[in-house]
Structures are given as structure tokens and as C-alpha cells.
Design an enzyme around this catalytic site. Structure first.
Site, mmCIF file in Angstrom:
data_model
loop_
_atom_site.group_PDB
_atom_site.id
_atom_site.type_symbol
_atom_site.label_atom_id
_atom_site.label_comp_id
_atom_site.label_asym_id
_atom_site.label_seq_id
_atom_site.Cartn_x
_atom_site.Cartn_y
_atom_site.Cartn_z
ATOM 1 N N CYS A 136 10.463 -1.086 -7.605
ATOM 2 C CA CYS A 136 9.202 -0.750 -6.932
ATOM 3 C C CYS A 136 9.490 -0.022 -5.616
ATOM 4 O O CYS A 136 8.913 1.025 -5.332
ATOM 5 C CB CYS A 136 8.403 -2.032 -6.710
ATOM 6 S SG CYS A 136 6.758 -1.770 -6.040
ATOM 7 N N CYS A 137 10.417 -0.559 -4.800
ATOM 8 C CA CYS A 137 10.780 0.097 -3.529
ATOM 9 C C CYS A 137 11.380 1.475 -3.788
ATOM 10 O O CYS A 137 11.129 2.419 -3.038
ATOM 11 C CB CYS A 137 11.799 -0.736 -2.750
ATOM 12 S SG CYS A 137 11.085 -2.043 -1.757
ATOM 13 N N CYS B 28 5.088 -4.203 2.890
ATOM 14 C CA CYS B 28 3.920 -4.188 2.016
ATOM 15 C C CYS B 28 3.332 -5.606 1.911
ATOM 16 O O CYS B 28 4.065 -6.600 1.990
ATOM 17 C CB CYS B 28 4.320 -3.708 0.627
ATOM 18 S SG CYS B 28 4.854 -2.000 0.571
ATOM 19 N N CYS C 169 14.582 -2.743 2.028
ATOM 20 C CA CYS C 169 13.974 -1.873 1.021
ATOM 21 C C CYS C 169 14.949 -0.778 0.590
ATOM 22 O O CYS C 169 14.708 -0.069 -0.372
ATOM 23 C CB CYS C 169 12.686 -1.247 1.547
ATOM 24 S SG CYS C 169 12.935 -0.239 2.992
ATOM 25 N N CYS D 235 4.750 -8.347 -0.436
ATOM 26 C CA CYS D 235 6.155 -8.719 -0.187
ATOM 27 C C CYS D 235 6.383 -9.222 1.237
ATOM 28 O O CYS D 235 7.524 -9.252 1.703
ATOM 29 C CB CYS D 235 7.062 -7.527 -0.462
ATOM 30 S SG CYS D 235 6.917 -6.910 -2.142
HETATM 31 S S1 SF4 Z 1 7.901 -3.701 -0.375
HETATM 32 FE FE1 SF4 Z 1 7.113 -4.649 -2.256
HETATM 33 S S2 SF4 Z 1 5.208 -3.577 -2.796
HETATM 34 FE FE2 SF4 Z 1 6.295 -2.355 -1.238
HETATM 35 S S3 SF4 Z 1 7.399 -0.850 -2.399
HETATM 36 FE FE3 SF4 Z 1 8.828 -2.586 -2.055
HETATM 37 S S4 SF4 Z 1 8.576 -4.006 -3.792
HETATM 38 FE FE4 SF4 Z 1 6.871 -2.509 -3.818
#
Ligand code: SF4
Length: 248
Positions: free
Chosen positions: A126-127, A209, A235, A212
């Protein structure tokens, strides 16, 4: 994983030159380190901010030195509304419009593609998709970038230097606040009445985010609310060279 950045950038300093440069920067005020970066990389210096309190301090300094430095925010679609509000406050206070950088897909499209959100099951992916890839595109054509990391935040950040070569993004990386403590940060904010994310007042020392990030309890590490319960700690944007590969 995914698309890699093609670049013609080459390290601008040899390791020996970097060592000398960092020696000369020791004990320098953050404003002077920033001013050096702005002078050395005219029009080729940028900053990515998540509107953390350290980033807000740097934006305040940039506003006094040169407002033309490009400042971006990786708008993953999962940020807190309080975070987005800081962008508006910065615009009002300094006339600086922080540029949103979006991932290829909206949250709706992304979650549809993966059968739901990935932040719980595959946060690294996701990151990577929502921060790293968009950042790689945003830095094309730039030579240097500014980060707001502090040396005392994590073990990984302890070995950072004021000026380094960022192999991941192929940029010179400038870390003006490395030697500041969180106390230094807050006294600078209060003295200069700098806009900041109000979540900091509600137990969120480090804000990413929304899915998280959680508030931390007294005595907990200041980054323990990030990806809480997971081994992930970064991240991937500010992982130093020897840690690369574990960050994203
Ligand atoms: S911090 Fe969480 S929601 Fe944001 S991009 Fe990374 S995994 Fe995705």
C-alpha cells in the site's frame, strides 16, 4: 516491485566530499543547512511533507528564505482531515500552496482492484503504490530533497547525516533538523506561532495515514503509533541505505 524510476541523476558528491561537507555542517542551525541547499540546488530542490510538526517548522524556515522551493504532499487518500487542514493553514499564513501528489488510482478504484484495503494485510504494498511510486514520479528532474527527520526518532534514523546521497530516490538528501529534539521542535513552533496538526495535541506525536496511525500513551515511543502491532516502522521514504529493502 512495480515500476522503477529511470534517471540520469548521478551522485553529486563523492563520499569524501560528503564527509567533509557534513563535518562543516556540524552544529549548524537548520536555517543555515536549508539555505545552503537552496543556494546549491536552485530550482532543483524540493520537499515532501506529511505536515508533521517538524515539516511545519521547515516550511516556516523556507518561507523566510525562498518560497519558490517546491513542496509536495503525498495525498494517499487515507490522510486525516486534520492533516489536510494544515495545508490550508500554511497557504493562509505563508502564501505557500503545498502541491498534492496523487497515486495512480483513487482509494475506491484501488480497494476495488484488491478486494478491499491493503493497509492491514499488505501495508508495504500500500505504501509503495500510494507513496513511493507517486514520489518517484514527482522527484524526476530534481537534484535534492529536504526531509524533516530527527536523529532521535528511531534506531534507523540515528545514523543519518545532514547531507547524504539518497540511493533510493537518486537525490541529495538534506536533513536540517537531525540534531533537534522534540523539545526543540515545539519551542520553535510556539515561539513562531507555526500552524501544526491539532492531532499532536491529542496524543499523536507522529501522524501518517489514518488507518495506520493511533494515539500513543505516556511513556511509549513517539513512533509507536505508526503501523501499531506490525513490524513495519517506516513507509520507506526515509530509510537509510543499509536498511533499504526492509522499508517498503
Ligand atoms: S500509511 Fe497505511 S494507508 Fe497510508 S499508504 Fe501506507 S499502508 Fe497505505
Amino acid at each position: 516491485m512495480g515500476q522503477e524510476r529511470s534517471t540520469t541523476n548521478v551522485p553529486r558528491f563523492t563520499p569524501e566530499e560528503l564527509a567533509k561537507l557534513n563535518e562543516s555542517m556540524r552544529g549548524e542551525k537548520p536555517e543555515n543547512i536549508l539555505a545552503w541547499g537552496i543556494k546549491t540546488f536552485p530550482g532543483k530542490l524540493m520537499m515532501a511533507t506529511a505536515f508533521g510538526v517538524e515539516g511545519c517548522c521547515i516550511i516556516h524556515m523556507i518561507a523566510q528564505i525562498d518560497k519558490r522551493v517546491r513542496i509536495i504532499n503525498l495525498e494517499t487518500g487515507y490522510q486525516f482531515k486534520e492533516t489536510l487542514l494544515v495545508r490550508e493553514q500554511i497557504k493562509e499564513r505563508y502564501g505557500i500552496e503545498v502541491e498534492y501528489i496523487y497515486p495512480e488510482k483513487t482509494v475506491t478504484e484501488y480497494e476495488k482492484e484488491h478486494g478491499g484495503p491493503l493497509y492491514d494485510i499488505r501495508p508495504d504494498q500500500c505504501c509503495y503504490d500510494r507513496k513511493i511510486l507517486p514520489l518517484r514520479k514527482a522527484v524526476l528532474g530534481y537534484e535534492a530533497w529536504i526531509s524533516a527527520i530527527r536523529r532521535d526518532q528511531t534506531d534507523v534514523r540515528k545514523s543519518a547525516e545532514a547531507i547524504s546521497w539518497d540511493t533510493k530516490f537518486q537525490l541529495v538528501k538534506i536533513n536540517p533538523l537531525l540534531d533537534w529534539t522534540i523539545k526543540d521542535v515545539w519551542s520553535y513552533v510556539m515561539k513562531n506561532q507555526i500552524p501544526y496538526n491539532k492531532l499532536h495535541d491529542l496524543g499523536y506525536p507522529s501522524i501518517g495515514c489514518e488507518p495506520c496511525t493511533r494515539a500513543v500513551q505516556d511513556g511509549e515511543d513517539e513512533r509507536s503509533g505508526r503501523w501499531s502491532g506490525k513490524t513495519k516502522k517506516e513507509c520507506g521514504l526515509h530509510v537509510v541505505e543499509h536498511e533499504q529493502g526492509s522499508g517498503i
